[in-house]
Design an enzyme around this catalytic site. Structure first.
Site, PDB file in Angstrom:
ATOM      1  CB  THR A  78     -17.445   9.654 -90.980  1.00  0.00           C
ATOM      2  OG1 THR A  78     -17.132  10.702 -91.902  1.00  0.00           O
ATOM      3  CG2 THR A  78     -16.489   9.713 -89.806  1.00  0.00           C
TER       4      THR A  78
ATOM      5  CG  PHE B 105     -10.079  25.014 -88.238  1.00  0.00           C
ATOM      6  CD1 PHE B 105      -9.986  25.251 -89.589  1.00  0.00           C
ATOM      7  CD2 PHE B 105     -11.174  24.328 -87.756  1.00  0.00           C
ATOM      8  CE1 PHE B 105     -10.954  24.793 -90.463  1.00  0.00           C
ATOM      9  CE2 PHE B 105     -12.158  23.851 -88.618  1.00  0.00           C
ATOM     10  CZ  PHE B 105     -12.046  24.095 -89.981  1.00  0.00           C
TER      11      PHE B 105
ATOM     12  CD  GLN C 143     -12.515  34.338 -86.148  1.00  0.00           C
ATOM     13  OE1 GLN C 143     -11.493  34.525 -86.778  1.00  0.00           O
ATOM     14  NE2 GLN C 143     -13.196  35.319 -85.573  1.00  0.00           N
TER      15      GLN C 143
ATOM     16  CB  CYS D  23     -18.518  16.485 -89.147  1.00  0.00           C
ATOM     17  SG  CYS D  23     -19.382  16.141 -90.670  1.00  0.00           S
TER      18      CYS D  23
ATOM     19  CE  LYS E  97     -18.806  26.081 -92.600  1.00  0.00           C
ATOM     20  NZ  LYS E  97     -17.903  25.134 -93.277  1.00  0.00           N
TER      21      LYS E  97
HETATM   22  C1  UDX Z   1     -15.777  19.721 -90.751  1.00  0.00           C
HETATM   23  C2  UDX Z   1     -14.354  19.515 -91.257  1.00  0.00           C
HETATM   24  O1  UDX Z   1     -13.753  20.783 -91.479  1.00  0.00           O
HETATM   25  C3  UDX Z   1     -14.381  18.725 -92.556  1.00  0.00           C
HETATM   26  O2  UDX Z   1     -13.057  18.479 -92.986  1.00  0.00           O
HETATM   27  C4  UDX Z   1     -15.115  17.400 -92.313  1.00  0.00           C
HETATM   28  O3  UDX Z   1     -15.186  16.648 -93.511  1.00  0.00           O
HETATM   29  C5  UDX Z   1     -16.508  17.665 -91.793  1.00  0.00           C
HETATM   30  O4  UDX Z   1     -16.453  18.447 -90.593  1.00  0.00           O
HETATM   31  P1  UDX Z   1     -17.800  21.333 -91.219  1.00  0.00           P
HETATM   32  O5  UDX Z   1     -18.272  20.830 -89.915  1.00  0.00           O
HETATM   33  O6  UDX Z   1     -18.717  21.291 -92.388  1.00  0.00           O
HETATM   34  O7  UDX Z   1     -16.454  20.498 -91.677  1.00  0.00           O
HETATM   35  O8  UDX Z   1     -17.369  22.862 -91.063  1.00  0.00           O
HETATM   36  P2  UDX Z   1     -16.081  23.595 -90.480  1.00  0.00           P
HETATM   37  O9  UDX Z   1     -15.782  24.702 -91.398  1.00  0.00           O
HETATM   38  O10 UDX Z   1     -15.017  22.636 -90.155  1.00  0.00           O
HETATM   39  O11 UDX Z   1     -16.623  24.265 -89.106  1.00  0.00           O
HETATM   40  C6  UDX Z   1     -17.031  23.422 -88.078  1.00  0.00           C
HETATM   41  C7  UDX Z   1     -17.457  24.316 -86.907  1.00  0.00           C
HETATM   42  O12 UDX Z   1     -16.306  24.939 -86.318  1.00  0.00           O
HETATM   43  C8  UDX Z   1     -18.420  25.451 -87.282  1.00  0.00           C
HETATM   44  O13 UDX Z   1     -19.403  25.577 -86.270  1.00  0.00           O
HETATM   45  C9  UDX Z   1     -17.524  26.679 -87.292  1.00  0.00           C
HETATM   46  O14 UDX Z   1     -18.234  27.865 -86.968  1.00  0.00           O
HETATM   47  C10 UDX Z   1     -16.530  26.341 -86.193  1.00  0.00           C
HETATM   48  N1  UDX Z   1     -15.229  26.993 -86.319  1.00  0.00           N
HETATM   49  C11 UDX Z   1     -14.474  26.745 -87.405  1.00  0.00           C
HETATM   50  C12 UDX Z   1     -14.787  27.814 -85.289  1.00  0.00           C
HETATM   51  O15 UDX Z   1     -15.486  28.034 -84.307  1.00  0.00           O
HETATM   52  N2  UDX Z   1     -13.565  28.391 -85.395  1.00  0.00           N
HETATM   53  C13 UDX Z   1     -12.756  28.171 -86.473  1.00  0.00           C
HETATM   54  O16 UDX Z   1     -11.667  28.738 -86.515  1.00  0.00           O
HETATM   55  C14 UDX Z   1     -13.227  27.334 -87.517  1.00  0.00           C
END
Ligand code: UDX
Length: 428
Positions: free
Chosen positions: A119, A249, A251, A260, A320
């Site tokens: 990235t 997304f 939640q 990221c 997560k």
């Molecule tokens: C993210 C992007 O989803 C992915 O496409 C990119 O390539 C890298 O960054 P990642 O950070 O690995 O992926 O996990 P993701 O599942 O997106 O969750 C990111 C954070 O958001 C976590 O802390 C998760 O707990 C939080 N989250 C996710 C929420 O609080 N609520 C949601 O509804 C979804």
């Protein structure tokens, strides 16, 4: 094809394993000799579901090396997946990319397709192309392609195999590289989105910023619903049913973390500022995420006015579920804040390890030990094993009865029937 993947982190290892699974001969290179030696001995440095199996299954096609020079000589396709962490000012640290490009430039003796999967800020691929020319490499000997990844930790393998789209950024007039990319991803059914080099970079940042925005939006809405005694999960369902919004997304909880979203939103903001563009939305979404932990601390203080000297169990250290990654984990930020107030924290996580030594934060290897005599339990990462707990048994081992669900992932009514005092956000 012969492919050299440079970088053996979450993205590099996942890409190398999937490309080998697609039938390519892959050499995965990393400057970390210990990591490479471990990989050669079948020891995988990260926890990522399915990764170890895929690497082991493809060990005849997937090899590991510490030498870029030796590895790129064997492959016409180079895929760069090294880290681009944040600098203090929010800009992306491109030092790892630059050092790889410098090393590659000195060893191009036959045509190379150089694919940037890392990235990188808008404009980076164009400048990489110019840098390689400046190093004396003939333009007939290489081309640059921007191919950002959209992998989520914890589901990276399936995210790559079932990608919603494959984004490909090409230089003007490059009529060749797309065929290489399609050969590389042959077997994947994902649709292609073809754009410029900078367009592909921008899609990556916009994608992460949009996802982070959805999370901060639902978290701000949860703050409002909390005051109106409205169930945020009903609201998430109600808006998510609109195809233009979508159910994912939404939640609400303690906010996003990971390697990221925090860094990519900051980097996009930095890129905008570099062109004198104001970014009030990016500012706001970060502010909500940065302050979400405070909402939970305040809720606890309402319930337990004298938090100091209390024993608080925190279930979940990772940012997560299904990962051991604690980078920018909201749970870690919460534990640090609670320890500053004087609480004793008993932490447990199925895979992640506390990233810091702290006299008031103790990590337990067994969940059963972490809950003994605690005044309050906080669910900070939504691991499946926590959702399946025998909460009656949990309560019998605690001293207090407060359960703070920082991921809004438990069934409030069932928990309250067991005698817990349930706290969530937007969970009336
Ligand atoms: C993210 C992007 O989803 C992915 O496409 C990119 O390539 C890298 O960054 P990642 O950070 O690995 O992926 O996990 P993701 O599942 O997106 O969750 C990111 C954070 O958001 C976590 O802390 C998760 O707990 C939080 N989250 C996710 C929420 O609080 N609520 C949601 O509804 C979804």
């Amino acid at each position: 094809m012969d492919i050299c993947v440079i970088g053996a982190g979450y993205v590099g290892l996942t890409s190398a394993a999937v490309l080998a699974e697609l039938g390519h001969r892959v050499i995965c290179v990393d400057k970390d000799l210990e990591k490479i030696n471990n990989l050669k001995n079948g020891i995988i440095p990260i926890f990522e579901p399915l990764l170890e199996d895929l690497i082991k299954k493809n060990k005849t096609l997937l090899t590991f090396s510490h030498s870029i020079e030796e590895s790129i000589s064997k492959a016409a396709t180079l895929l760069i997946a090294v880290g681009t962490p944040s600098n203090i000012d929010g800009s992306s640290d491109l030092s790892f990319i630059k050092s790889v490009i410098n090393e590659i430039s000195g060893h191009i003796f036959s045509y190379k397709t150089i694919i940037i999967k890392s990235t990188v800020p808008p404009g980076t691929n164009e400048s990489i192309y110019k840098t390689i020319l400046e190093k004396g490499v003939d333009p007939s000997q290489f081309n640059i392609v921007s191919n950002p990844e959209f992998l989520r930790e914890g589901s990276a393998i399936t995210d790559m195999i079932n990608a919603d789209r494959i984004v490909v950024g090409l230089r003007d007039g490059d009529g060749y590289s797309l065929s290489i990319i399609k050969q590389m991803y042959h077997g994947l059914k994902s649709p292609y989105i073809i754009t410029s080099l900078t367009g592909a970079e921008m899609i990556k940042y916009a994608s992460n910023a949009m996802l982070a925005l959805k999370i901060s939006f639902i978290n701000e809405l949860a703050r409002i619903c909390d005051k109106y005694l409205v169930d945020i999960q009903d609201v998430a369902k109600g808006i998510g049913a609109d195809a233009r919004i979508g159910p994912h997304f939404l939640q609400a909880g303690i906010g996003y973390g990971g390697s990221c979203f925090p860094k990519d939103v900051l980097s996009l903001q930095f890129s905008a500022k570099a062109k004198n563009v104001n970014t009030p939305i990016l500012e706001a979404l970060q502010e909500i995420n940065d302050t979400q932990v405070n909402i939970y601390i305040d809720k606890l203080k309402e319930m337990m006015p004298d938090l100091s000297h209390s024993i608080i169990t925190v279930l979940g250290i990772a940012f997560k579920a299904n990962t051991d990654d604690t980078r920018y984990s909201p749970s870690v930020r919460l534990m640090n804040r609670l320890s500053e107030i004087g609480c004793e924290i008993h932490a447990y996580d199925p895979k992640a390890v506390l990233p810091m030594a702290h006299n008031r934060i103790i990590q337990f290897n067994r969940l059963e030990e972490s809950i003994l005599d605690s005044d309050c339990l906080i669910l900070a990462t939504d691991w499946e094993e926590f959702l399946q707990l025998d909460w009656n048994d949990v309560k019998s081992k605690m001293k207090g009865n407060i359960l703070l669900d920082a991921r809004n992932c438990l069934k409030k009514n069932e928990i309250e029937k067991l005698g817990f005092n349930y706290l969530g956000i937007g969970r009336p």
